[in-house]
Structure formats: structure tokens, C-alpha cells
Write a protein that holds these residues in place. Structure first.
Motif, PDB file in Angstrom:
ATOM      1  N   UNK A 233       0.846  -1.186   0.000  1.00  0.00           N
ATOM      2  CA  UNK A 233       0.000   0.000   0.000  1.00  0.00           C
ATOM      3  C   UNK A 233       0.879   1.231   0.000  1.00  0.00           C
ATOM      4  N   UNK A 234       0.622   2.142  -0.909  1.00  0.00           N
ATOM      5  CA  UNK A 234       1.339   3.414  -0.986  1.00  0.00           C
ATOM      6  C   UNK A 234       0.384   4.493  -0.500  1.00  0.00           C
ATOM      7  N   UNK A 235       0.726   5.143   0.618  1.00  0.00           N
ATOM      8  CA  UNK A 235      -0.183   6.125   1.215  1.00  0.00           C
ATOM      9  C   UNK A 235       0.592   7.204   1.960  1.00  0.00           C
ATOM     10  N   UNK A 236      -0.112   8.297   2.234  1.00  0.00           N
ATOM     11  CA  UNK A 236       0.460   9.363   3.055  1.00  0.00           C
ATOM     12  C   UNK A 236      -0.305   9.514   4.366  1.00  0.00           C
ATOM     13  N   UNK A 237      -1.258   8.644   4.610  1.00  0.00           N
ATOM     14  CA  UNK A 237      -2.150   8.772   5.762  1.00  0.00           C
ATOM     15  C   UNK A 237      -1.536   8.120   6.998  1.00  0.00           C
ATOM     16  N   UNK A 238      -0.891   8.943   7.797  1.00  0.00           N
ATOM     17  CA  UNK A 238      -0.204   8.469   8.998  1.00  0.00           C
ATOM     18  C   UNK A 238      -1.171   7.756   9.946  1.00  0.00           C
ATOM     19  N   UNK A 239      -2.375   8.273  10.081  1.00  0.00           N
ATOM     20  CA  UNK A 239      -3.374   7.653  10.947  1.00  0.00           C
ATOM     21  C   UNK A 239      -3.703   6.236  10.465  1.00  0.00           C
ATOM     22  N   UNK A 240      -3.895   6.078   9.157  1.00  0.00           N
ATOM     23  CA  UNK A 240      -4.179   4.754   8.590  1.00  0.00           C
ATOM     24  C   UNK A 240      -3.009   3.811   8.826  1.00  0.00           C
ATOM     25  N   UNK A 241      -1.805   4.281   8.588  1.00  0.00           N
ATOM     26  CA  UNK A 241      -0.619   3.456   8.811  1.00  0.00           C
ATOM     27  C   UNK A 241      -0.570   2.994  10.264  1.00  0.00           C
ATOM     28  N   UNK A 242      -0.815   3.909  11.201  1.00  0.00           N
ATOM     29  CA  UNK A 242      -0.810   3.568  12.619  1.00  0.00           C
ATOM     30  C   UNK A 242      -1.859   2.530  12.974  1.00  0.00           C
ATOM     31  N   UNK A 243      -3.066   2.699  12.455  1.00  0.00           N
ATOM     32  CA  UNK A 243      -4.133   1.735  12.746  1.00  0.00           C
ATOM     33  C   UNK A 243      -3.837   0.371  12.127  1.00  0.00           C
ATOM     34  N   UNK A 244      -3.223   0.370  10.935  1.00  0.00           N
ATOM     35  CA  UNK A 244      -2.863  -0.904  10.301  1.00  0.00           C
ATOM     36  C   UNK A 244      -1.798  -1.630  11.110  1.00  0.00           C
ATOM     37  N   UNK A 245      -0.809  -0.881  11.599  1.00  0.00           N
ATOM     38  CA  UNK A 245       0.237  -1.491  12.421  1.00  0.00           C
ATOM     39  C   UNK A 245      -0.342  -2.018  13.725  1.00  0.00           C
ATOM     40  N   UNK A 246      -1.212  -1.229  14.337  1.00  0.00           N
ATOM     41  CA  UNK A 246      -1.830  -1.643  15.598  1.00  0.00           C
ATOM     42  C   UNK A 246      -2.677  -2.906  15.417  1.00  0.00           C
ATOM     43  N   UNK A 247      -3.396  -2.989  14.292  1.00  0.00           N
ATOM     44  CA  UNK A 247      -4.253  -4.149  14.028  1.00  0.00           C
ATOM     45  C   UNK A 247      -3.469  -5.323  13.434  1.00  0.00           C
ATOM     46  N   UNK A 248      -2.161  -5.119  13.239  1.00  0.00           N
ATOM     47  CA  UNK A 248      -1.291  -6.139  12.668  1.00  0.00           C
ATOM     48  C   UNK A 248      -1.813  -6.654  11.327  1.00  0.00           C
ATOM     49  N   UNK A 249      -2.240  -5.721  10.480  1.00  0.00           N
ATOM     50  CA  UNK A 249      -2.713  -6.061   9.145  1.00  0.00           C
ATOM     51  C   UNK A 249      -1.521  -6.596   8.343  1.00  0.00           C
ATOM     52  N   UNK A 250      -1.673  -7.778   7.736  1.00  0.00           N
ATOM     53  CA  UNK A 250      -0.531  -8.429   7.078  1.00  0.00           C
ATOM     54  C   UNK A 250      -0.246  -7.933   5.650  1.00  0.00           C
ATOM     55  N   UNK A 251      -0.022  -6.646   5.499  1.00  0.00           N
ATOM     56  CA  UNK A 251       0.377  -6.096   4.199  1.00  0.00           C
ATOM     57  C   UNK A 251       1.540  -5.131   4.410  1.00  0.00           C
ATOM     58  N   UNK A 252       2.336  -4.974   3.364  1.00  0.00           N
ATOM     59  CA  UNK A 252       3.442  -4.021   3.423  1.00  0.00           C
ATOM     60  C   UNK A 252       2.879  -2.625   3.185  1.00  0.00           C
ATOM     61  N   UNK A 253       3.366  -1.657   3.943  1.00  0.00           N
ATOM     62  CA  UNK A 253       2.926  -0.269   3.822  1.00  0.00           C
ATOM     63  C   UNK A 253       4.136   0.571   3.439  1.00  0.00           C
ATOM     64  N   UNK A 254       3.957   1.426   2.440  1.00  0.00           N
ATOM     65  CA  UNK A 254       5.018   2.338   2.023  1.00  0.00           C
ATOM     66  C   UNK A 254       4.485   3.752   2.142  1.00  0.00           C
ATOM     67  N   UNK A 255       5.140   4.559   2.961  1.00  0.00           N
ATOM     68  CA  UNK A 255       4.785   5.974   3.060  1.00  0.00           C
ATOM     69  C   UNK A 255       5.225   6.645   1.759  1.00  0.00           C
ATOM     70  N   UNK A 256       4.405   7.521   1.232  1.00  0.00           N
ATOM     71  CA  UNK A 256       4.722   8.192  -0.035  1.00  0.00           C
ATOM     72  C   UNK A 256       6.074   8.890   0.036  1.00  0.00           C
ATOM     73  N   UNK A 257       6.444   9.374   1.209  1.00  0.00           N
ATOM     74  CA  UNK A 257       7.755  10.021   1.364  1.00  0.00           C
ATOM     75  C   UNK A 257       8.908   9.052   1.077  1.00  0.00           C
ATOM     76  N   UNK A 258       8.661   7.753   1.240  1.00  0.00           N
ATOM     77  CA  UNK A 258       9.688   6.737   1.027  1.00  0.00           C
ATOM     78  C   UNK A 258       9.577   6.051  -0.335  1.00  0.00           C
ATOM     79  N   UNK A 259       8.655   6.498  -1.175  1.00  0.00           N
ATOM     80  CA  UNK A 259       8.378   5.846  -2.456  1.00  0.00           C
ATOM     81  C   UNK A 259       9.623   5.693  -3.333  1.00  0.00           C
ATOM     82  N   UNK A 260      10.344   6.777  -3.564  1.00  0.00           N
ATOM     83  CA  UNK A 260      11.523   6.713  -4.441  1.00  0.00           C
ATOM     84  C   UNK A 260      12.582   5.767  -3.874  1.00  0.00           C
TER      85      UNK A 260
END
Length: 176
Positions: A132-159
């Protein structure tokens, strides 16, 4: 390495640099996020805090809507809307970027922790085995907290991720 990322359509408008990456990229976009583009423009609410940035992003959203409404692409997209989890063929934006539209379906698998679009994004990542490529810090936090089994890439780290060429899901690895 095939560079695929799941992303919301509006992120492509907000972050124009995503359309000119250093390496070829395929973005997988849930169809519901394409439909949201019209809602964003019609609402009149600002997308960006600065008026100049807001005007630019809304123009980019308009161009993205026009892209999806071109008869050739609209026909390809409508074919993907015939059955849940069906995908369109890759739609080229330019020589390095293509978009695949997926008819994602919210199954409420993640309960009330995520809204329907967020759930579609998560399930699309799982089914497409793409980060998942996103800039939504809140979503990233909730996904980590819920231990969602997908890789998350912050848009700032895309390149960086694109250049590193990491394979997020090895062929024989399972997500669960």
C-alpha cells in the motif's frame, strides 16, 4: 522486479511526482476511489490547505477524471466492474506508469477499525500481493496496531523503495 503498488486515485493527483518515477510502476487502484474523484471536486471542500496548492490538485483531479473517461479506458474499466476482484488490463499513462483498476469489495473483514475504502485498499493489497502506498499516517498507525498483514510504504519513502527494488511478497510466502 515488477513495481506494483496499491494506491487511492486521489493520491496520484496530489503527488504528481508519482506519475514520473525513476523506474516503471504499475498502480493498482480500487474502482471506488476513482468514483470518489467526482465527489471531491463537487464537494467544494479544499483538498489542500494552501489555495494555490488546492487549485493545482483540483486541476490534476480533473485531468485524472478525463483520463478515466476516455472511451478506450472507460471501456476497459467497465469490463473490470463485472465481477468482484476482477481487474482491468494495465492502462498506460506514460512510458513508465500504468494503472490497473480493480473492482474491490469491502467485506468488513477488519470491522470498524477501517472505513470501507480503507478495507478495500487493505484487501486489494492482500489479493494483489502488492504494498500500500499512502500518506495517511493515521491509517498506517491503525494498520500497524491491528497487525494487518500487508506491506505499507509511506509516499515520502516511495523513491527509496522503488530504487531499493525490494520484493515485498516472495513468491512462496503466505500473508497469513
Amino acid at each position: 522486479m515488477h513495481n506494483r503498488f496499491v494506491i487511492e486515485a486521489v493520491m496520484l493527483a496530489i503527488y504528481g511526482h508519482l506519475l514520473s518515477p525513476a523506474k516503471p510502476v504499475e498502480y493498482v487502484i480500487p474502482s471506488s476511489t476513482i468514483h470518489e474523484l467526482d465527489d471531491i471536486l463537487r464537494s467544494g471542500d479544499p483538498v489542500m490547505p494552501e489555495p494555490e496548492d488546492d487549485k493545482y490538485v483540483k486541476e490534476a483531479i480533473g485531468k485524472l477524471i478525463a483520463f478515466f473517461e476516455q472511451p478506450f479506458y472507460a471501456k476497459k474499466i467497465s469490463g473490470s466492474l463485472l465481477a468482484p476482484w476482477r481487474t482491468s488490463p494495465p492502462l498506460p499513462i506514460n512510458e513508465k506508469v500504468s494503472i490497473t483498476v480493480i473492482y474491490a469489495v469491502d467485506s468488513a473483514q477488519y470491522g470498524e477499525a477501517f472505513d470501507p475504502v480503507e478495507t478495500e485498499l487493505i484487501l486489494t493489497c492482500s489479493k494483489q500481493r502488492a504494498p500500500l502506498l499512502t500518506d495517511q499516517i493515521d491509517l498506517i498507525g491503525r494498520m500497524l496496531e491491528a497487525e494487518v498483514p500487508v506491506m505499507i510504504v509511506d509516499i515520502e519513502d516511495f523513491e527509496y523503495v522503488l530504487e531499493a527494488g525490494t520484493e515485498p511478497y516472495p513468491e512462496n510466502d503466505t500473508l497469513y
